[in-house]
Design a protein around this motif. Structure first.
Motif, PDB file in Angstrom:
ATOM      1  N   ASN A  73      -3.891   8.349  -3.434  1.00 37.96           N
ATOM      2  CA  ASN A  73      -4.723   7.175  -3.343  1.00 37.96           C
ATOM      3  C   ASN A  73      -4.965   7.199  -1.821  1.00 37.96           C
ATOM      4  O   ASN A  73      -4.183   7.345  -1.019  1.00 37.96           O
ATOM      5  CB  ASN A  73      -3.884   6.053  -3.792  1.00 37.96           C
TER       6      ASN A  73
ATOM      7  N   GLN B 145      -3.251   4.771   0.250  1.00 41.11           N
ATOM      8  CA  GLN B 145      -1.749   4.942   0.320  1.00 41.11           C
ATOM      9  C   GLN B 145      -1.141   4.759   1.917  1.00 41.11           C
ATOM     10  O   GLN B 145      -1.535   5.631   2.736  1.00 41.11           O
ATOM     11  CB  GLN B 145      -1.432   6.218  -0.266  1.00 41.11           C
TER      12      GLN B 145
ATOM     13  N   LEU C 200       1.460   2.897  -3.445  1.00 45.14           N
ATOM     14  CA  LEU C 200       0.558   3.404  -3.914  1.00 45.14           C
ATOM     15  C   LEU C 200       0.770   4.934  -4.383  1.00 45.14           C
ATOM     16  O   LEU C 200       1.499   5.658  -3.481  1.00 45.14           O
ATOM     17  CB  LEU C 200      -0.904   3.129  -3.469  1.00 45.14           C
ATOM     18  N   PRO C 201       0.096   5.573  -5.421  1.00 43.81           N
ATOM     19  CA  PRO C 201       0.191   6.965  -5.433  1.00 43.81           C
ATOM     20  C   PRO C 201      -0.150   7.806  -4.373  1.00 43.81           C
ATOM     21  O   PRO C 201      -1.140   7.160  -3.579  1.00 43.81           O
ATOM     22  CB  PRO C 201      -0.554   7.503  -6.682  1.00 43.81           C
TER      23      PRO C 201
ATOM     24  N   LEU D 263       0.980  -1.162  -0.111  1.00 45.63           N
ATOM     25  CA  LEU D 263      -0.095   0.039   0.122  1.00 45.63           C
ATOM     26  C   LEU D 263       1.039   1.313   0.060  1.00 45.63           C
ATOM     27  O   LEU D 263       0.261   2.311  -0.532  1.00 45.63           O
ATOM     28  CB  LEU D 263      -0.950  -0.119   1.247  1.00 45.63           C
TER      29      LEU D 263
END
Length: 359
Positions: A42, A45, A38-39, A35
């Motif tokens: 997000n 994230q 992630l960007p 996780l």
């Protein structure tokens, strides 16, 4: 007729629930580094701060588990495990400092007008040799200390005092600038690990994953030892060492093996701690840190393996919150927690969970 059947079902369901809980916890830990990749926009994230905090707590959990092997199973209360943890961290820190310095010297050596590395830094620019030092430094020290301590039949409170004196002596030694370990400031300013940026999210995710693997492997190894004949002899040594001797066993070899194994696990935890947190200094050897590790084990429930892991998570999670919200009350809370556990939770949190589950 129904009551025995109900008890039997509950006894069978207990291990299944425990395995299910461990599986869910492991799945959550594996998901965290994924996780974190992630960007940033997000909502799922995981931040770098959260990943580092949990990774640090997991390293402490390995130390708690290692201490449980010698205290919970062999009955040897060590108040010096912080020394083994720090030695593993310093061994990895030496490699990281060499990577950051390149062809030159670390800043603290340049400040002291040194022209070359000390002899014991030889080979620390190679990762494999650094890994060897991570194991050998705490392992050989534990072997030497344990050999003479157990040969002299030192046990009980005298053993605890000697381990505390050992880590205090190590702290004083590493505080000195001329020893070549950065003095009071220790090692920091790391840049790369095996060519990868230490601060990169991907590197942090891999280090976190390795910490989870080490913790899982340590739990499995501890469980196998506890279930084996070796583990039963250890608990017999804890409960009645003289009787074990009368039965023809030499307790010294069993105690020395688990003592060295515990020190090596602490060293490996320290090696994973340093690149994630970004610093290692002599304060990690402070006797208070080793005493705090004993509180983790006592709170979680010694002699249970998973209990100390829970204890380390609870105490360090509370510490992270208290030191931000009420920093001046943290030590009072820690002391009160230890008193409450001693008086009302002699088997720790894991004992309370088992009691509620069996009720």
């Amino acid at each position: 007729m129904n009551q025995p059947l109900t008890l039997t079902v509950a006894q069978k369901a207990g291990p299944r629930l425990s395995l299910a809980g461990l599986g869910l916890a492991l799945a959550a830990l594996i998901a965290l580094p994924l996780l974190s990749l992630l960007p940033a926009d997000n909502p799922l994230q995981v931040s770098a701060y959260t990943l580092t905090l949990v990774g640090k707590i997991l390293c402490y959990a390995i130390v708690a588990l290692a201490l449980d092997l010698v205290w919970g199973y062999a009955g040897m209360l060590s108040l010096g495990h912080g020394l083994f943890f720090a030695l593993g961290g310093y061994a990895m820190g030496m490699y990281l400092m060499r990577q950051a310095a390149g062809d030159g010297l670390p800043p603290f050596m340049s400040f002291l007008s040194w022209s070359s590395y000390p002899w014991f830094w030889a080979g620390t620019d190679h990762f494999l040799w650094a890994l060897c030092l991570v194991v050998l430094a705490p392992g050989l020290l534990a072997l030497a200390f344990g050999f003479f301590a157990f040969r002299s039949k030192i046990k009980g409170v005298y053993f605890s005092i000697m381990t505390q004196a050992l880590t205090f002596a190590g702290m004083l030694l590493f505080f000195r600038n001329e020893t070549g370990f950065g003095g009071n400031n220790g090692f920091t300013g790391f840049t790369t690990l095996l060519g990868f940026p230490v601060a990169a999210q991907g590197t942090r995710a891999v280090l976190f994953g390795l910490t989870v693997v080490l913790l899982t492997a340590s739990l499995w190894l501890g469980w196998r030892l506890a279930q084996s004949k070796f583990g039963r002899i250890l608990t017999a040594i804890r409960d009645a060492e003289n009787r074990v001797t009368f039965c023809g066993y030499d307790p010294r070899g069993f105690k020395l093996f688990v003592w060295v194994l515990s020190a090596v696990l602490c060293g490996l935890a320290g090696a994973l701690y340093v690149p994630q947190v970004g610093i290692i200094n002599p304060s990690e050897m402070a006797p208070t840190n080793s005493i705090e590790a004993a509180i983790w084990v006592a709170l979680g429930g010694r002699g249970s393996l998973i209990g100390p892991v829970l204890g380390a998570g609870i105490v360090n999670g509370a510490k992270s919150w208290f030191t931000v919200a009420f920093p001046e009350y943290w030590l009072f809370f820690l002391g009160a927690l230890f008193v409450v556990v001693t008086l009302y939770l002699p088997r720790g949190v894991i004992g309370l969970i088992k009691k509620e589950r069996d009720a």
